[in-house]
Design an enzyme around this catalytic site. Structure first.
Site, PDB file in Angstrom:
ATOM      1  N   MET A 180      27.871 -37.497 -12.831  1.00  0.00           N
ATOM      2  CA  MET A 180      28.868 -36.739 -12.379  1.00  0.00           C
ATOM      3  C   MET A 180      30.108 -37.468 -12.781  1.00  0.00           C
ATOM      4  O   MET A 180      30.511 -38.507 -12.368  1.00  0.00           O
ATOM      5  CB  MET A 180      28.740 -36.515 -10.878  1.00  0.00           C
ATOM      6  CG  MET A 180      29.729 -35.658 -10.164  1.00  0.00           C
ATOM      7  SD  MET A 180      29.178 -35.019  -8.662  1.00  0.00           S
ATOM      8  CE  MET A 180      29.469 -36.495  -7.604  1.00  0.00           C
ATOM      9  N   CYS A 181      30.622 -36.721 -13.826  1.00  0.00           N
ATOM     10  CA  CYS A 181      32.074 -37.307 -14.393  1.00  0.00           C
ATOM     11  C   CYS A 181      32.845 -36.403 -14.897  1.00  0.00           C
ATOM     12  O   CYS A 181      32.773 -35.194 -14.373  1.00  0.00           O
ATOM     13  CB  CYS A 181      31.435 -38.119 -15.693  1.00  0.00           C
ATOM     14  SG  CYS A 181      29.985 -39.308 -15.381  1.00  0.00           S
TER      15      CYS A 181
END
Length: 473
Positions: A1-2
């Site tokens: 998750m970026c």
């Protein structure tokens, strides 16, 4: 998750523009931040542990002057500083920086671990981004752009990617299934890309989203070149959880979708047992639960009250992203402040966007009751999350998901609520009409365009061999 971002323009302040975008989307990844820029001395980069705001305070911008830059904010699902992005390498005599949002499931039909074992390479990092960088290096092609296209024709998974090449080229790529968002904007005579359009300055012009299976290349001439390097998949998998929780409230499409979820949730309450006796107000879990709570309250004819507020310390903290249960509980307690004047003696509907592990909700319900609230009825504006995500959300195993381990009643008791209800799957899917891929598909449909595998079990055709998700009644 970026989160990823990039900018290329006519003046040497690209790094400053990217840094501003990184700060706007740093909620997508607080554990590390990095920036690369093409300078007069070549491609320079710096990665640090901590948030983009932390990097912005320490980055010597005078050493990053150049027309093109790329950045990354990261939630650390694996590794340490060595895994921080952008990752930089030299391929075919050119230096390249790559920043990826997403997760890789397979390369050339093999799992990432199995593929790594076939490559005679020494790895410094544990993330799959380094594997992808080596894949590009070992893929034939006359240019790095050709290598990138060919390499990612053999990858299965989720990626929204920004790459920077030292001859002043900015590359944006999206996987053919459309898992993760990626936006394009025209900006100050140049172009910007970012995971969310809330990152763009108000005076920039949003062009559209990068299409599934598309690469957009922008060189020194600042003329975008769109290349469909893979066909659009027949079945798309745009992530619904992105819109439920992860995206900023100011990003396109978030408000109408979350509002619809709150409205449908209220209609399901009215069609079922109705408003519990004594409930006199609605309180939102901030920030991602706010839009749903406002719509929920409006439909029920109840006032919205600020029973839970954010502390200054917790304004930019996501407790969900804590490394351990103790860490998440500590962050949840730090970021929330109950309003005793609102809560004392009052029965409340507490509206939450989703329940993943339940750590934050358990802390908040306990805090509300500690200051004298009456009954706390929790209403969740999304279905139960019973399965892991292998495509970029930080829920890779079922043992971290409370709905995979407990029934609804067990979860209610665990969080200390007086009642607990979720938006139904059918109700949730009816809200997909408010989702789109801007400039490509103006309405998304269940079973055709949206991934809700973590809620329904309807997974893409590629999952890890360890996949064992099951539903709890």
């Amino acid at each position: 998750m970026c989160g990823v971002s990039g900018y290329i323009g006519p003046t040497p302040d690209a790094a400053a523009a990217v840094l501003r975008m990184m700060v706007e989307i740093e909620g997508r990844g607080p554990h590390s931040a990095g920036l690369a820029a093409v300078t007069a001395e070549g491609l320079r980069h710096q990665n640090r542990l901590g948030s983009a705001s932390h990097l912005a305070q320490r980055l010597p911008l005078d050493q990053f002057q150049g027309r093109a830059a790329a950045g990354h904010v990261r939630y650390a699902t694996a590794g340490s500083l060595e895994d921080a992005q952008p990752l930089v390498g030299e391929i075919g005599g050119r230096r390249i920086a790559i920043a990826v949002n997403g997760d890789t499931v397979a390369i050339h039909g093999k799992s990432v671990d199995a593929y790594r074992r076939t490559m005679q390479t020494v790895y410094r990092a544990r993330s799959d981004t380094e594997t992808l960088l080596h894949l590009v290096a070992q893929t034939p092609g006359n240019t790095l752009v050709e290598r990138l296209q060919e390499a990612f024709r053999h990858v299965e998974g989720a990626w929204s990617l920004v790459a920077l090449i030292d001859d002043t080229q900015l590359i944006a790529m999206r996987d053919p299934w459309g898992f993760r968002p990626l936006w394009l904007a025209s900006a100050d005579g140049g172009y910007a890309v970012a995971s969310e359009d809330c990152a763009f300055s108000p005076d920039w012009t949003k062009v559209r989203e990068i299409r599934p299976g598309e690469m957009v290349r922008i060189g020194p001439d600042l003329v975008p070149q769109a290349i469909q390097y893979r066909p659009v998949a027949p079945r798309l998998y745009c992530c619904s959880f992105e819109r439920v929780y992860l995206m900023s409230p100011g990003s396109s499409g978030v408000f109408p979708f979350r509002t619809a979820c709150g409205t449908v949730l209220a209609e399901e309450v009215l069609a079922g047992e109705g408003i519990p006796v004594g409930v006199s107000a609605v309180v939102a879990m901030l920030d991602s639960g706010r839009d749903a709570a406002n719509a929920f309250a409006y439909r029920l004819g109840l006032p919205v009250m600020s029973g839970i507020n954010r502390t200054r310390l917790g304004r930019d903290v996501r407790a969900f992203l804590g490394h351990s249960e103790d860490d998440r509980l500590r962050l949840a307690a730090q970021k929330h402040m109950p309003n005793q004047e609102v809560l004392r003696g009052r029965d409340i509907f507490l509206v939450e966007d989703s329940i993943v592990r339940s750590d934050t909700l358990r802390v908040v319900v306990r805090m509300m009751k500690a200051v004298g609230s009456g009954a706390v009825h929790v209403a969740v504006a999304s279905p139960r999350i019973t399965g892991p995500c292998y495509y970029g959300i930080a829920t890779p195993t079922t043992d971290k998901l409370i709905a995979a381990r407990m029934t609804i009643e067990g979860t209610r008791q665990h969080i200390g609520a007086d009642s607990l209800r979720h938006l139904s799957i059918s109700g949730f899917q009816s809200c997909y009409a408010h989702l789109s891929i801007a400039g490509f598909r103006e309405r998304l449909f269940p079973g055709r365009d949206v991934c809700d595998a973590c809620m329904t079990g309807d997974y893409p055709p590629f999952v890890p061999s360890t996949h064992t998700a099951k539903r709890v009644p």
